[in-house]
Design a protein around this motif. Structure first.
Motif, mmCIF file in Angstrom:
data_model
loop_
_atom_site.group_PDB
_atom_site.id
_atom_site.type_symbol
_atom_site.label_atom_id
_atom_site.label_comp_id
_atom_site.label_asym_id
_atom_site.label_seq_id
_atom_site.Cartn_x
_atom_site.Cartn_y
_atom_site.Cartn_z
ATOM 1 N N TYR A 88 8.228 -4.177 -3.463
ATOM 2 C CA TYR A 88 8.736 -2.927 -2.887
ATOM 3 C C TYR A 88 7.999 -2.615 -1.593
ATOM 4 C CZ TYR A 88 10.963 1.265 -1.801
ATOM 5 O OH TYR A 88 11.717 2.167 -1.103
ATOM 6 N N VAL A 89 8.783 -2.532 -0.507
ATOM 7 C CA VAL A 89 8.267 -2.225 0.825
ATOM 8 C C VAL A 89 9.309 -1.380 1.543
ATOM 9 C CG1 VAL A 89 7.574 -3.170 3.057
ATOM 10 C CG2 VAL A 89 7.035 -4.431 0.980
ATOM 11 N N ASP A 90 8.869 -0.354 2.247
ATOM 12 C CA ASP A 90 9.771 0.411 3.101
ATOM 13 C C ASP A 90 9.816 -0.237 4.481
ATOM 14 O OD1 ASP A 90 10.568 2.437 1.298
ATOM 15 O OD2 ASP A 90 8.677 3.489 1.586
ATOM 16 N N LYS A 91 10.997 -0.571 4.916
ATOM 17 C CA LYS A 91 11.183 -1.238 6.204
ATOM 18 C C LYS A 91 11.626 -0.235 7.262
ATOM 19 C CE LYS A 91 10.133 -5.388 4.807
ATOM 20 N NZ LYS A 91 8.996 -6.132 5.366
ATOM 21 N N VAL B 163 0.840 -1.202 0.000
ATOM 22 C CA VAL B 163 0.000 0.000 0.000
ATOM 23 C C VAL B 163 0.878 1.256 0.000
ATOM 24 C CG1 VAL B 163 -0.214 -0.039 2.532
ATOM 25 C CG2 VAL B 163 -1.905 1.180 1.156
ATOM 26 N N ILE B 164 0.550 2.198 -0.898
ATOM 27 C CA ILE B 164 1.343 3.407 -1.078
ATOM 28 C C ILE B 164 0.639 4.583 -0.399
ATOM 29 C CG2 ILE B 164 2.319 5.007 -2.773
ATOM 30 C CD1 ILE B 164 2.330 2.638 -4.764
ATOM 31 N N PHE B 165 1.409 5.385 0.321
ATOM 32 C CA PHE B 165 0.855 6.553 1.002
ATOM 33 C C PHE B 165 1.744 7.763 0.752
ATOM 34 C CE2 PHE B 165 4.041 5.085 3.932
ATOM 35 C CZ PHE B 165 4.539 6.240 4.514
ATOM 36 N N MET C 67 4.295 -0.967 4.371
ATOM 37 C CA MET C 67 3.810 0.217 3.657
ATOM 38 C C MET C 67 4.915 0.785 2.778
ATOM 39 S SD MET C 67 1.428 2.222 6.433
ATOM 40 C CE MET C 67 2.804 2.619 7.507
ATOM 41 N N THR C 68 4.504 1.624 1.838
ATOM 42 C CA THR C 68 5.439 2.231 0.889
ATOM 43 C C THR C 68 5.181 3.720 0.804
ATOM 44 O OG1 THR C 68 5.632 0.221 -0.463
ATOM 45 C CG2 THR C 68 6.120 2.320 -1.539
ATOM 46 N N TYR C 69 6.217 4.512 1.050
ATOM 47 C CA TYR C 69 6.085 5.967 0.897
ATOM 48 C C TYR C 69 6.246 6.329 -0.570
ATOM 49 C CZ TYR C 69 6.956 10.958 1.362
ATOM 50 O OH TYR C 69 6.899 12.324 1.232
ATOM 51 N N VAL C 70 5.381 7.200 -1.056
ATOM 52 C CA VAL C 70 5.347 7.502 -2.486
ATOM 53 C C VAL C 70 6.678 8.054 -2.987
ATOM 54 C CG1 VAL C 70 4.418 9.854 -2.197
ATOM 55 C CG2 VAL C 70 3.950 8.552 -4.312
ATOM 56 N N GLY C 71 7.370 8.848 -2.158
ATOM 57 C CA GLY C 71 8.648 9.392 -2.581
ATOM 58 C C GLY C 71 9.694 8.327 -2.843
#
Length: 324
Positions: free
Chosen positions: A222-225, A162-164, A196-200
């Protein structure tokens, strides 16, 4: 190189154009069924279901980034998922071949793995639980078959979670809005991990693929850890906004029962409601995914997950920011 973004008028597409303009400076065109509010001058109206239009609009293009998708939880009829996500892929590949374009980046989804899986990576079993995930998986299979018959092509598939980010009005925004308002209701214990994934970061990763993964077939989650639990999100939101967040907790079974009640109400009213059984299940599910491959590829995310959340929270929900 000339880059065509298909479906670039929305949240991710706009941020991607920002990123590419800043970092690459290549000519960009946006093909979308609606005009871009920020980039109308480079937007051509087109639909992935309109094959002749795609053939015409992809003339002279070197790389295609396919963002266009039907992705809401409550799309009806469900055939729209397959029309846009699968037939749209087939039409895009046809138009690319007609124009001798051999490079594509496709944004798929971690929805292909299904819910409550144990940190799946790119080699994990595939088990989509809804039509969105099933249609994304079918689109991936179209690409895989295409590459088997066109080995000189360059194909990159990205499966983001999920992108935020600032300006987004999706599920993460709705969740953070409820938490920030003090009207948040926790369903279940709140210990479930949320990738979650930050749009930047995701737009920077797409740029990375365009500039470095220029040959062959590549698939990346793609996932931000590191992942946060729902409880962590509540705590971090309160910390950033300087608020004490009251939380009402109800058992999962009761929340799910309420979700089914909203399903019936939505059916009777012929309206799409903010609460449904599917959204309750997704809220309470473990949605944790492995991104080791992406993070060991040489790509360095511009932001940490916490920085991305802080940027969004302060932009969207901070009283002091809004006053200034």
């Amino acid at each position: 190189m000339k880059i065509a973004i298909i479906g670039g008028s929305g949240f991710v597409g706009t941020k991607l154009i920002d990123q590419l303009n800043k970092s690459i400076g290549s000519p960009i065109i946006n093909i979308d069924k609606v005009e871009s509010k920020k980039y109308p001058s480079i937007t051509s109206i087109g639909n992935v279901l309109d094959r002749p239009a795609l053939v015409r609009l992809l003339n002279g293009v070197d790389v295609v980034i396919l963002l266009a998708a039907e992705h809401r939880d409550d799309v009806t009829p469900v055939s729209k998922y397959y029309d846009v996500n699968v037939t749209g892929m087939e039409n895009t590949l046809y138009a690319m071949q007609e124009n001798n374009v051999k490079r594509i980046v496709f944004t798929s989804s971690v929805a292909v793995y299904g819910l409550d899986k144990e940190n799946p990576n790119e080699n994990s079993p595939i088990d989509p639980f809804n039509d969105y995930g099933k249609s994304k998986l079918e689109a991936e299979k179209v690409l895989e078959q295409w590459y088997a018959e066109h080995s000189d092509w360059n194909i990159n598939i990205v499966r983001p979670t999920v992108i935020f980010g600032e300006g987004n009005r999706g599920n993460v925004y709705n969740l953070l809005q409820q938490i920030a308002s003090g009207k948040f209701m926790m369903i279940g214990p709140g210990t479930n991990q949320k990738s979650m994934t930050y749009v930047g970061n995701i737009v920077a990763f797409i740029q990375f693929l365009i500039t470095t993964k220029t040959q062959g077939f590549h698939l990346h989650n793609y996932v931000d850890k590191a992942d946060l639990s729902t409880n962590d999100l509540v705590s971090y939101t309160g910390k950033v906004l300087g608020k004490s967040i009251p939380t009402i907790r109800i058992p999962y079974w009761l929340g799910l029962l309420g979700g089914y009640g909203f399903d019936i109400l939505a059916f009777l009213l012929r309206r799409k409601l903010a609460i449904s059984s599917v959204r309750v299940k997704k809220f309470c599910a473990v949605t944790q995914y492995d991104s080791t491959k992406a993070m060991s590829s040489g790509f360095v995310p511009p932001y940490t997950l916490e920085q991305g959340l802080e940027r969004m929270l302060k932009n969207e929900f901070s009283v002091s920011t809004k006053k200034n």
